[in-house]
Design a protein around this motif. Sequence first.
Motif, short mmCIF file in Angstrom:
data_model
loop_
_atom_site.label_atom_id
_atom_site.label_comp_id
_atom_site.label_asym_id
_atom_site.label_seq_id
_atom_site.Cartn_x
_atom_site.Cartn_y
_atom_site.Cartn_z
N UNK A 81 0.86 -1.19 0.00
CA UNK A 81 0.00 0.00 0.00
C UNK A 81 0.89 1.24 0.00
N UNK A 82 0.83 1.99 -1.09
CA UNK A 82 1.65 3.19 -1.21
C UNK A 82 1.12 4.04 -2.35
N UNK A 83 1.18 5.34 -2.18
CA UNK A 83 0.66 6.26 -3.19
C UNK A 83 1.81 6.81 -4.03
N UNK A 84 1.87 6.40 -5.30
CA UNK A 84 2.90 6.89 -6.21
C UNK A 84 2.29 7.78 -7.29
N UNK A 85 1.17 8.41 -6.98
CA UNK A 85 0.50 9.25 -7.96
C UNK A 85 1.40 10.39 -8.43
N UNK A 86 1.15 10.88 -9.63
CA UNK A 86 1.97 11.93 -10.23
C UNK A 86 1.69 13.26 -9.53
N UNK A 87 2.75 14.00 -9.22
CA UNK A 87 2.59 15.27 -8.52
C UNK A 87 2.03 16.34 -9.44
N UNK A 88 1.79 17.52 -8.88
CA UNK A 88 1.06 18.57 -9.58
C UNK A 88 1.81 19.14 -10.79
N UNK A 89 3.12 18.85 -10.91
CA UNK A 89 3.84 19.35 -12.09
C UNK A 89 3.54 18.52 -13.33
N UNK A 90 2.81 17.39 -13.15
CA UNK A 90 2.39 16.54 -14.27
C UNK A 90 3.55 15.96 -15.06
N UNK A 91 4.68 15.73 -14.41
CA UNK A 91 5.84 15.20 -15.10
C UNK A 91 6.27 13.85 -14.54
N UNK A 92 6.62 12.95 -15.45
CA UNK A 92 7.34 11.73 -15.09
C UNK A 92 8.77 11.89 -15.60
N UNK A 93 9.74 11.56 -14.75
CA UNK A 93 11.15 11.58 -15.14
C UNK A 93 11.66 10.14 -15.19
N UNK A 94 12.44 9.85 -16.22
CA UNK A 94 12.98 8.50 -16.41
C UNK A 94 14.51 8.55 -16.41
N UNK A 95 15.13 7.69 -15.59
CA UNK A 95 16.57 7.45 -15.59
C UNK A 95 17.39 8.63 -15.07
N UNK A 96 16.75 9.61 -14.44
CA UNK A 96 17.46 10.80 -13.96
C UNK A 96 17.15 11.03 -12.49
N UNK A 97 18.20 11.33 -11.73
CA UNK A 97 18.06 11.57 -10.29
C UNK A 97 18.78 12.85 -9.93
N UNK A 98 18.19 13.64 -9.05
CA UNK A 98 18.76 14.95 -8.73
C UNK A 98 20.02 14.86 -7.88
N UNK A 99 20.27 13.70 -7.25
CA UNK A 99 21.46 13.57 -6.40
C UNK A 99 22.49 12.60 -6.97
N UNK A 100 22.41 12.32 -8.25
CA UNK A 100 23.43 11.51 -8.91
C UNK A 100 23.25 10.01 -8.79
#
Length: 244
Positions: free
Chosen positions: A170-189
Amino acid sequence: MKTRFSLPSAAVGALSIELTARAAVVFSDFQFQGNLASTGGYGPSLTDLGVSNGFTTATVNGASQTVFSFAQGTGLSLNVSLLPDKNSFMMVALFQFTGENDGSYERILQTKNFTADEGLYWNATALEFYGAGSGSAGVHQSGRFEQVVLVNNYGNLSGYADGVLQFSTSYDASVSSDNLMHFFLDDSGENSSGQVARLRIFDNALTSLEVAALGTVAVPEPAEYAAVAGLAVLALGIWRRSRR
């Protein structure tokens, strides 16, 4: 560095049939045959987040295919503002990482704010949605194409690797309000370079039976969607009979 938070993996056994609110429809189907446009569905094109990414050929499940190569620290994004319900969707990605971050976290998908840690990763050799749960160790092998599926269905989250259920919680992974999905990219490397052969987004959750039936070819035959649709009708019929 993250502290791993794991929930026990769901038992992998006989497939169950669950009813979704309606049959899932393809939102986007990216086959990377020289462009980032969707070959099916009604979603927009992907956005390339790198400056040196591009198309090349690779062997995918024994067949030579055109794929999209991305450098470490780059990736792709998709605007899903046209997705009818941000709380119910499925992602299917056929890709390989080349391994700069092997043995640690490698980001696959992010549906929340870009700076959030929540998301789908390979964590060493296990598939994990950080903050929710992880699957079996020893599943992931860098340098080969693997098909990863994430199903988000109104707070019910499931992850599959090559058709095998890795976690269900049970977990909510709904898309946030920016309406973006990011693939293969992470902000902390916490990402690696790699290649993607096919990427699909469905606008609703498929059942485990339908997930198991998904093909792993980069360029499918036209009959593929008909087969998935047929399974949806079959699941609905079985559910209706069970209600009588």
